[in-house]
Design a protein around this motif. Structure first.
Motif: not given
Length: 360
Positions: A324, A312-313, A309, A316
């Motif tokens: 990020r 994935s961020w 998760q 993105a």
């Protein structure tokens, strides 16, 4: 007779239990419950392992550890561990079950013993839950775990291939040895598990804990030999080591190293030190991160994976991946704490990431 796939899971549970011990946890048995009245006991031996009393039911623990030190202004911490050696990733029901278990156990909040001495205090603990998986976790399982602080440790990354192969190969050998024995001569599963745990602790110089007590029948040599090899490999420099790291986040990291001894040697000399973090340019489906000490990059190297998760961020938007990733390093991975058992003492190491611009 126990199936080979089930046996793989049992052996992995014992390997993970040994890992917990190395990370500062005391492994518990029913003997650690000092209550003499069965009505008040919270730990109970079962044919397949240890059970813990909750408010509404008893719950099976693949392994149960108690952290050696009590956090300030908190209760002693106990950890349920579930280990999955499967070909498919762990789904939501497994993680949801873990949340239900710790919720029920933590709700068992009786603080005094009723009966002949109602004023006598009863010990309390804070229970947590961790799931180790050789095939990773589904997306919804990860999201649920992050929301409810269930720790997921992904053993599917390439760095753990040797560990997975070790458990799978030795489980196959044990299964073949059991199959060659007459049914009446086959030891029960608890004897296999207890032998492996005993050997792991003996090789590590600790004879203080056994899964089902001291009186476990000796195993036939062909059954015992593959288990002894697991213990020898895990405590030598021939198998990549695994250590748990606790960042400022609702998840735990499994750090893998080709030479775990090099990390421990460096950390003993520098219990708190600055590290470099970077995502490795691999083609694997799941990105791998690397840690090296900033002051001496050749001293050790360790790798880990973030929850899917989180990755994935990061991925993105292609144009913001680097930004990020830097945000994750500064705000999530800025401090990682590692606990290491050294004899009778637990050492605490802190790995601190500081952006290069601030290190000067």
């Amino acid at each position: 007779m126990v199936q080979e796939r089930v046996l793989r899971g049992y052996l992995l549970e014992e390997v993970v239990a040994w890992l917990l011990r190395s990370s500062g946890y005391e492994l518990l048995s029913a003997a650690d419950d000092k209550e003499t009245n069965p009505v008040h006991r919270v730990l109970e031996p079962r044919p397949s392992g240890l059970a813990v009393r909750g408010r509404g039911a008893w719950h099976q623990a693949d392994a149960l550890g108690e952290f050696r030190y009590v956090p300030p202004f908190s209760l002693p911490v106990r950890l349920f561990v579930e280990a999955k050696f499967t070909g498919r990733n762990v789904k939501l029901p497994t993680v949801r079950n873990g949340h239900g278990v710790v919720h029920d156990v933590n709700e068992n909040v009786v603080t005094s013993v009723h009966g002949t001495d109602p004023s006598r205090p009863r010990p309390r603990y804070h229970y947590s839950y961790a799931v180790f998986s050789t095939a990773g976790f589904s997306r919804d399982a990860q999201e649920y775990a992050l929301a409810h602080q269930i720790s997921l440790v992904d053993l599917s990354m390439p760095d753990f291939a040797e560990l997975r192969d070790l458990v799978a190969t030795q489980a196959q050998r044990v299964h073949q040895a059991l199959d060659a024995l007459p049914p009446a001569a086959r030891p029960r599963v608890y004897g296999v598990r207890s032998h492996l745990r005993r050997r792991l602790l003996q090789v590590a110089g600790d004879n203080g804990y056994f899964l089902y007590g001291d009186e476990t029948p000796a195993l036939p040599p062909d059954v015992a030999r593959p288990l002894d090899e697991i213990a020898e490999r895990l405590t030598s420099r021939r198998t990549p080591g695994l250590v748990l790291a606790f960042p400022s986040a609702p998840f735990v990291l499994g750090l893998a190293s080709e030479n775990l001894h090099a990390f421990v040697d460096h950390a003993r000399r520098h219990p708190t030190h600055t590290v470099h973090l970077r995502r490795l340019p691999r083609t694997a489906s799941h990105p791998v991160w690397q840690i090296r000490p900033a002051g001496d990059p050749d001293a050790y190297a360790m790798t880990f994976s973030l929850p899917e998760q989180v990755e994935s961020w990061i991925r993105a938007q292609e144009e913001t991946v680097n930004d990020r990733a830097r945000w994750i390093k500064r705000h999530v991975l800025s401090t990682m704490t590692v606990y290491w058992l050294d004899g009778d003492h637990t050492l605490t190491f802190q790995l601190r990431y500081t952006p290069a611009a601030l290190r000067g």
